[in-house]
Motif scaffolding. Sequence first.
Motif, PDB file in Angstrom:
ATOM      1  N   TRP A  10       0.823  -1.200   0.000  1.00 19.35           N
ATOM      2  CA  TRP A  10       0.000   0.000   0.000  1.00 19.35           C
ATOM      3  C   TRP A  10       0.865   1.261   0.000  1.00 19.35           C
ATOM      4  O   TRP A  10       0.654   2.180   0.775  1.00 19.35           O
ATOM      5  CB  TRP A  10      -1.018  -0.006   1.147  1.00 19.35           C
ATOM      6  CG  TRP A  10      -2.094  -1.025   0.916  1.00 19.35           C
ATOM      7  CD1 TRP A  10      -2.250  -2.218   1.549  1.00 19.35           C
ATOM      8  CD2 TRP A  10      -3.131  -0.950  -0.064  1.00 19.35           C
ATOM      9  NE1 TRP A  10      -3.309  -2.897   1.030  1.00 19.35           N
ATOM     10  CE2 TRP A  10      -3.881  -2.142   0.033  1.00 19.35           C
ATOM     11  CE3 TRP A  10      -3.509  -0.005  -1.020  1.00 19.35           C
ATOM     12  CZ2 TRP A  10      -4.980  -2.409  -0.779  1.00 19.35           C
ATOM     13  CZ3 TRP A  10      -4.596  -0.273  -1.831  1.00 19.35           C
ATOM     14  CH2 TRP A  10      -5.327  -1.456  -1.700  1.00 19.35           C
ATOM     15  N   TYR A  11       1.893   1.226  -0.842  1.00 18.77           N
ATOM     16  CA  TYR A  11       2.726   2.398  -1.150  1.00 18.77           C
ATOM     17  C   TYR A  11       3.636   2.818  -0.010  1.00 18.77           C
ATOM     18  O   TYR A  11       4.153   3.929  -0.005  1.00 18.77           O
ATOM     19  CB  TYR A  11       1.854   3.583  -1.622  1.00 18.77           C
ATOM     20  CG  TYR A  11       0.885   3.140  -2.687  1.00 18.77           C
ATOM     21  CD1 TYR A  11       1.331   2.833  -3.966  1.00 18.77           C
ATOM     22  CD2 TYR A  11      -0.464   2.972  -2.397  1.00 18.77           C
ATOM     23  CE1 TYR A  11       0.455   2.377  -4.938  1.00 18.77           C
ATOM     24  CE2 TYR A  11      -1.349   2.516  -3.366  1.00 18.77           C
ATOM     25  CZ  TYR A  11      -0.886   2.210  -4.632  1.00 18.77           C
ATOM     26  OH  TYR A  11      -1.750   1.751  -5.586  1.00 18.77           O
TER      27      TYR A  11
ATOM     28  N   HIS B 229       5.536  -1.246 -12.133  1.00 22.76           N
ATOM     29  CA  HIS B 229       6.764  -0.907 -12.860  1.00 22.76           C
ATOM     30  C   HIS B 229       7.120   0.571 -12.718  1.00 22.76           C
ATOM     31  O   HIS B 229       8.245   0.955 -13.024  1.00 22.76           O
ATOM     32  CB  HIS B 229       6.617  -1.261 -14.343  1.00 22.76           C
ATOM     33  CG  HIS B 229       6.623  -2.747 -14.589  1.00 22.76           C
ATOM     34  ND1 HIS B 229       7.791  -3.468 -14.727  1.00 22.76           N
ATOM     35  CD2 HIS B 229       5.606  -3.639 -14.696  1.00 22.76           C
ATOM     36  CE1 HIS B 229       7.491  -4.750 -14.925  1.00 22.76           C
ATOM     37  NE2 HIS B 229       6.182  -4.875 -14.903  1.00 22.76           N
ATOM     38  N   ASP B 230       6.186   1.388 -12.269  1.00 27.33           N
ATOM     39  CA  ASP B 230       6.422   2.816 -12.094  1.00 27.33           C
ATOM     40  C   ASP B 230       7.045   3.046 -10.720  1.00 27.33           C
ATOM     41  O   ASP B 230       6.379   2.935  -9.699  1.00 27.33           O
ATOM     42  CB  ASP B 230       5.108   3.586 -12.231  1.00 27.33           C
ATOM     43  CG  ASP B 230       5.295   5.095 -12.088  1.00 27.33           C
ATOM     44  OD1 ASP B 230       6.442   5.551 -11.907  1.00 27.33           O
ATOM     45  OD2 ASP B 230       4.271   5.823 -12.150  1.00 27.33           O
TER      46      ASP B 230
ATOM     47  N   ASP C 174       7.456   6.449  -3.775  1.00 26.72           N
ATOM     48  CA  ASP C 174       7.910   7.723  -3.204  1.00 26.72           C
ATOM     49  C   ASP C 174       7.528   7.859  -1.730  1.00 26.72           C
ATOM     50  O   ASP C 174       8.276   8.446  -0.936  1.00 26.72           O
ATOM     51  CB  ASP C 174       7.333   8.901  -3.993  1.00 26.72           C
ATOM     52  CG  ASP C 174       8.015   9.095  -5.342  1.00 26.72           C
ATOM     53  OD1 ASP C 174       9.028   8.405  -5.611  1.00 26.72           O
ATOM     54  OD2 ASP C 174       7.521   9.924  -6.139  1.00 26.72           O
ATOM     55  N   GLY C 175       6.376   7.338  -1.342  1.00 25.62           N
ATOM     56  CA  GLY C 175       5.954   7.429   0.054  1.00 25.62           C
ATOM     57  C   GLY C 175       6.899   6.674   0.976  1.00 25.62           C
ATOM     58  O   GLY C 175       7.261   7.165   2.053  1.00 25.62           O
TER      59      GLY C 175
ATOM     60  N   ASN D 247      11.344  -4.837  -9.312  1.00 28.40           N
ATOM     61  CA  ASN D 247       9.996  -5.236  -9.686  1.00 28.40           C
ATOM     62  C   ASN D 247       9.825  -6.729  -9.461  1.00 28.40           C
ATOM     63  O   ASN D 247      10.627  -7.535  -9.931  1.00 28.40           O
ATOM     64  CB  ASN D 247       9.724  -4.882 -11.153  1.00 28.40           C
ATOM     65  CG  ASN D 247       8.323  -5.278 -11.576  1.00 28.40           C
ATOM     66  OD1 ASN D 247       8.132  -6.305 -12.207  1.00 28.40           O
ATOM     67  ND2 ASN D 247       7.347  -4.479 -11.211  1.00 28.40           N
ATOM     68  N   GLY D 248       8.780  -7.078  -8.730  1.00 30.56           N
ATOM     69  CA  GLY D 248       8.513  -8.486  -8.500  1.00 30.56           C
ATOM     70  C   GLY D 248       7.328  -8.687  -7.592  1.00 30.56           C
ATOM     71  O   GLY D 248       7.223  -8.036  -6.559  1.00 30.56           O
ATOM     72  N   SER D 249       6.436  -9.571  -7.986  1.00 30.54           N
ATOM     73  CA  SER D 249       5.281  -9.904  -7.168  1.00 30.54           C
ATOM     74  C   SER D 249       5.295 -11.404  -6.846  1.00 30.54           C
ATOM     75  O   SER D 249       5.255 -11.800  -5.689  1.00 30.54           O
ATOM     76  CB  SER D 249       3.988  -9.518  -7.893  1.00 30.54           C
ATOM     77  OG  SER D 249       2.866  -9.834  -7.108  1.00 30.54           O
ATOM     78  N   ARG D 250       5.382 -12.226  -7.888  1.00 34.28           N
ATOM     79  CA  ARG D 250       5.469 -13.666  -7.658  1.00 34.28           C
ATOM     80  C   ARG D 250       6.826 -14.009  -7.033  1.00 34.28           C
ATOM     81  O   ARG D 250       7.810 -13.318  -7.266  1.00 34.28           O
ATOM     82  CB  ARG D 250       5.297 -14.425  -8.975  1.00 34.28           C
ATOM     83  CG  ARG D 250       3.929 -14.254  -9.622  1.00 34.28           C
ATOM     84  CD  ARG D 250       3.756 -15.196 -10.811  1.00 34.28           C
ATOM     85  NE  ARG D 250       4.866 -15.080 -11.749  1.00 34.28           N
ATOM     86  CZ  ARG D 250       4.943 -14.161 -12.708  1.00 34.28           C
ATOM     87  NH1 ARG D 250       3.983 -13.254 -12.832  1.00 34.28           N
ATOM     88  NH2 ARG D 250       5.969 -14.136 -13.532  1.00 34.28           N
TER      89      ARG D 250
END
Length: 197
Positions: free
Chosen positions: A89-90, A132-133, A138-139, A162-165
């Motif tokens: 959640w950022y 990917h952004d 930034d938070g 970048n990675g989720s799995r």
Amino acid sequence: MTTDAARSFLFVLGSSRPDGNSEILARTAAGQLPADVPQQWVDLSRLPLPDFQDGRHEGDAWTVGENEETLRRATLGATDIVLASPLYWYTLSAQTKRYLDYWSGWLAVPELDFKQRMAGRTLWGVTAMADHDEAVADGLATTLTNTAAYLRMRFGGVLLGNGSRPGQVRDDERAMIRAKTFFEGEAPLARFTHEQP
């Protein structure tokens, strides 16, 4: 300037699963450190802390648990503290944020001199995220920057991947390349984000 021989790294893993993408990215960066630089790794899911209770303005003394004492000693024993947290959640994961909440309690212990002892040490961030952004992190970066600035620490920045799995961050070639040099050089003294040009 801190020489490599005088440095010691604490890696704080804040993922809810073992061998997560943030940990993989952190271990890739740590693998580039000289062999004589001590590394300590703590996994917050295996060293859980209860929710922080802010008793700074109350009379009762806070009872220090075993896990808290272990983390406090590890924190004060390191010149470089690396928070490896996935982007949830950022911002930081709940486990990582809870660990930082405990810093508030340590600041309130007069004999600990926590703020004075943390000054000049270096804070780093490592995070994996599904987006990917990189701007969506930034938070998290602001949280770490301002934390370091408040304690007059240095801030080495955030290594993003970048990675989720599980294991997916290994496919992020740019992140893997950045990890190879992430801990090189002298990190600047942190400045609050509203003070930066």
